[in-house]
Write a protein that holds these residues in place. Structure first.
Motif, PDB file in Angstrom:
ATOM      1  N   ASN A   6       0.795  -1.214   0.000  1.00 27.61           N
ATOM      2  CA  ASN A   6       0.000   0.000   0.000  1.00 27.61           C
ATOM      3  C   ASN A   6       0.832   1.272   0.000  1.00 27.61           C
ATOM      4  O   ASN A   6       0.285   2.360   0.017  1.00 27.61           O
ATOM      5  N   LYS A   7       2.115   1.166  -0.001  1.00 22.15           N
ATOM      6  CA  LYS A   7       2.967   2.354   0.031  1.00 22.15           C
ATOM      7  C   LYS A   7       3.237   2.855  -1.376  1.00 22.15           C
ATOM      8  O   LYS A   7       3.458   2.087  -2.297  1.00 22.15           O
ATOM      9  N   LYS A   8       3.228   4.176  -1.533  1.00 25.39           N
ATOM     10  CA  LYS A   8       3.622   4.788  -2.792  1.00 25.39           C
ATOM     11  C   LYS A   8       5.135   4.712  -2.887  1.00 25.39           C
ATOM     12  O   LYS A   8       5.825   4.711  -1.869  1.00 25.39           O
ATOM     13  N   PRO A   9       5.674   4.685  -4.089  1.00 27.90           N
ATOM     14  CA  PRO A   9       7.131   4.554  -4.218  1.00 27.90           C
ATOM     15  C   PRO A   9       7.907   5.602  -3.433  1.00 27.90           C
ATOM     16  O   PRO A   9       8.895   5.287  -2.790  1.00 27.90           O
ATOM     17  N   ALA A  10       7.470   6.856  -3.469  1.00 26.36           N
ATOM     18  CA  ALA A  10       8.199   7.901  -2.759  1.00 26.36           C
ATOM     19  C   ALA A  10       8.134   7.695  -1.250  1.00 26.36           C
ATOM     20  O   ALA A  10       9.006   8.136  -0.517  1.00 26.36           O
ATOM     21  N   ASN A  11       7.078   7.019  -0.772  1.00 31.98           N
ATOM     22  CA  ASN A  11       6.923   6.762   0.656  1.00 31.98           C
ATOM     23  C   ASN A  11       7.450   5.389   1.053  1.00 31.98           C
ATOM     24  O   ASN A  11       7.358   5.001   2.209  1.00 31.98           O
ATOM     25  N   PHE A  12       7.953   4.658   0.107  1.00 31.62           N
ATOM     26  CA  PHE A  12       8.507   3.339   0.363  1.00 31.62           C
ATOM     27  C   PHE A  12       9.676   3.426   1.332  1.00 31.62           C
ATOM     28  O   PHE A  12       9.878   2.561   2.168  1.00 31.62           O
ATOM     29  N   LEU A  13      10.444   4.508   1.236  1.00 29.19           N
ATOM     30  CA  LEU A  13      11.579   4.741   2.116  1.00 29.19           C
ATOM     31  C   LEU A  13      11.338   6.017   2.924  1.00 29.19           C
ATOM     32  O   LEU A  13      10.791   6.986   2.403  1.00 29.19           O
ATOM     33  N   THR A  14      11.765   6.008   4.165  1.00 26.06           N
ATOM     34  CA  THR A  14      11.706   7.231   4.965  1.00 26.06           C
ATOM     35  C   THR A  14      12.769   8.204   4.446  1.00 26.06           C
ATOM     36  O   THR A  14      13.663   7.812   3.678  1.00 26.06           O
ATOM     37  N   ASP A  15      12.694   9.442   4.893  1.00 27.84           N
ATOM     38  CA  ASP A  15      13.711  10.411   4.480  1.00 27.84           C
ATOM     39  C   ASP A  15      15.097   9.962   4.915  1.00 27.84           C
ATOM     40  O   ASP A  15      16.066  10.108   4.161  1.00 27.84           O
ATOM     41  N   TYR A  39      16.072   3.290  -9.186  1.00 29.93           N
ATOM     42  CA  TYR A  39      14.764   3.729  -9.663  1.00 29.93           C
ATOM     43  C   TYR A  39      13.702   2.856  -9.012  1.00 29.93           C
ATOM     44  O   TYR A  39      13.762   1.628  -9.103  1.00 29.93           O
ATOM     45  N   ILE A  40      12.712   3.494  -8.368  1.00 30.10           N
ATOM     46  CA  ILE A  40      11.647   2.767  -7.671  1.00 30.10           C
ATOM     47  C   ILE A  40      10.301   3.277  -8.181  1.00 30.10           C
ATOM     48  O   ILE A  40      10.062   4.490  -8.227  1.00 30.10           O
ATOM     49  N   GLU A  41       9.429   2.337  -8.547  1.00 27.46           N
ATOM     50  CA  GLU A  41       8.067   2.685  -8.947  1.00 27.46           C
ATOM     51  C   GLU A  41       7.098   1.629  -8.439  1.00 27.46           C
ATOM     52  O   GLU A  41       7.520   0.598  -7.927  1.00 27.46           O
ATOM     53  N   ARG A  42       5.800   1.909  -8.533  1.00 27.85           N
ATOM     54  CA  ARG A  42       4.805   0.959  -8.035  1.00 27.85           C
ATOM     55  C   ARG A  42       4.687  -0.276  -8.920  1.00 27.85           C
ATOM     56  O   ARG A  42       4.741  -1.382  -8.445  1.00 27.85           O
ATOM     57  N   HIS A  43       4.448  -0.058 -10.197  1.00 28.46           N
ATOM     58  CA  HIS A  43       4.168  -1.164 -11.114  1.00 28.46           C
ATOM     59  C   HIS A  43       5.184  -1.209 -12.246  1.00 28.46           C
ATOM     60  O   HIS A  43       5.615  -0.178 -12.742  1.00 28.46           O
ATOM     61  N   LEU A  73      19.618   0.023 -10.704  1.00 32.46           N
ATOM     62  CA  LEU A  73      18.824  -0.940  -9.935  1.00 32.46           C
ATOM     63  C   LEU A  73      17.377  -0.499 -10.068  1.00 32.46           C
ATOM     64  O   LEU A  73      17.018   0.611  -9.676  1.00 32.46           O
ATOM     65  N   TYR A  74      16.539  -1.354 -10.637  1.00 29.03           N
ATOM     66  CA  TYR A  74      15.126  -1.077 -10.854  1.00 29.03           C
ATOM     67  C   TYR A  74      14.299  -1.912  -9.889  1.00 29.03           C
ATOM     68  O   TYR A  74      14.521  -3.120  -9.757  1.00 29.03           O
ATOM     69  N   ILE A  75      13.336  -1.264  -9.202  1.00 25.01           N
ATOM     70  CA  ILE A  75      12.449  -1.953  -8.262  1.00 25.01           C
ATOM     71  C   ILE A  75      11.009  -1.537  -8.549  1.00 25.01           C
ATOM     72  O   ILE A  75      10.700  -0.342  -8.577  1.00 25.01           O
ATOM     73  N   ALA A  76      10.128  -2.532  -8.773  1.00 25.48           N
ATOM     74  CA  ALA A  76       8.683  -2.300  -8.906  1.00 25.48           C
ATOM     75  C   ALA A  76       8.039  -2.801  -7.621  1.00 25.48           C
ATOM     76  O   ALA A  76       7.924  -4.007  -7.399  1.00 25.48           O
ATOM     77  N   VAL A  77       7.637  -1.884  -6.764  1.00 23.76           N
ATOM     78  CA  VAL A  77       7.207  -2.182  -5.403  1.00 23.76           C
ATOM     79  C   VAL A  77       6.003  -3.122  -5.368  1.00 23.76           C
ATOM     80  O   VAL A  77       6.050  -4.187  -4.749  1.00 23.76           O
ATOM     81  N   LYS A  78       4.907  -2.741  -6.012  1.00 22.58           N
ATOM     82  CA  LYS A  78       3.679  -3.541  -5.917  1.00 22.58           C
ATOM     83  C   LYS A  78       3.773  -4.855  -6.684  1.00 22.58           C
ATOM     84  O   LYS A  78       3.116  -5.817  -6.334  1.00 22.58           O
TER      85      LYS A  78
END
Length: 153
Positions: A6-15, A39-43, A73-78
């Protein structure tokens, strides 16, 4: 594998975690002329995350480094997907086995939900690998690409 659906990519990591990753990138790049980006994105827009990583790599103009020695490094969170895409200068020198071993080590961290540690370990390992083939030269090297994490949608 991941529990951050349920986290958005920008909120995936804390500051603080974002800063930790950026610092890892900067530290790794002090030992090599190579460039590292995250690079981090949802899908993932494609079935194969490597295809998406390649698209992002070229859209970020990572193929325009002097020695063709950038790595993404590419990460698709969801979608629970990741890929590593290295430019031709790196791939020619390291070979396929190097990349497969690196992915397996990173996944060990991700499977334990140690995402920041996994990303930082990736950055460290890439920095060490690049150092062997693309050592840092204080006379000629400069930071060719931004160090911050890029967040997609």
């Amino acid at each position: 594998m991941f529990s951050f659906l349920n986290k958005k990519p920008a909120n995936f990591l804390t500051d603080a975690e974002k800063e930790q990753v950026v610092n890892a990138i900067r530290q790794a790049e002090t030992r090599t002329s190579g460039e590292i980006r995250v690079y981090i994105e949802r899908h993932c827009r494609y079935v194969n995350p490597l295809d998406r990583a390649a698209e992002i790599f070229f859209s970020l103009k990572m193929d325009q480094t002097k020695d063709r020695n950038a790595v993404l490094l590419y990460i698709a969170v969801k979608d629970h997907q990741m890929a590593i895409f290295g430019d031709e200068g790196i791939y020619k020198k390291t070979g396929r086995e190097y990349w497969e071993n690196l992915v397996n080590r990173i996944l060990q961290y991700f499977n334990k939900e140690n995402f920041v540690e996994g990303i930082c370990e990736y950055v460290h390992e890439i920095g060490e690998g690049l150092r062997k083939f693309f050592p840092y030269d204080k006379e000629t090297d400069h930071n060719e690409l931004p160090d911050e994490i890029v967040f997609g949608y």
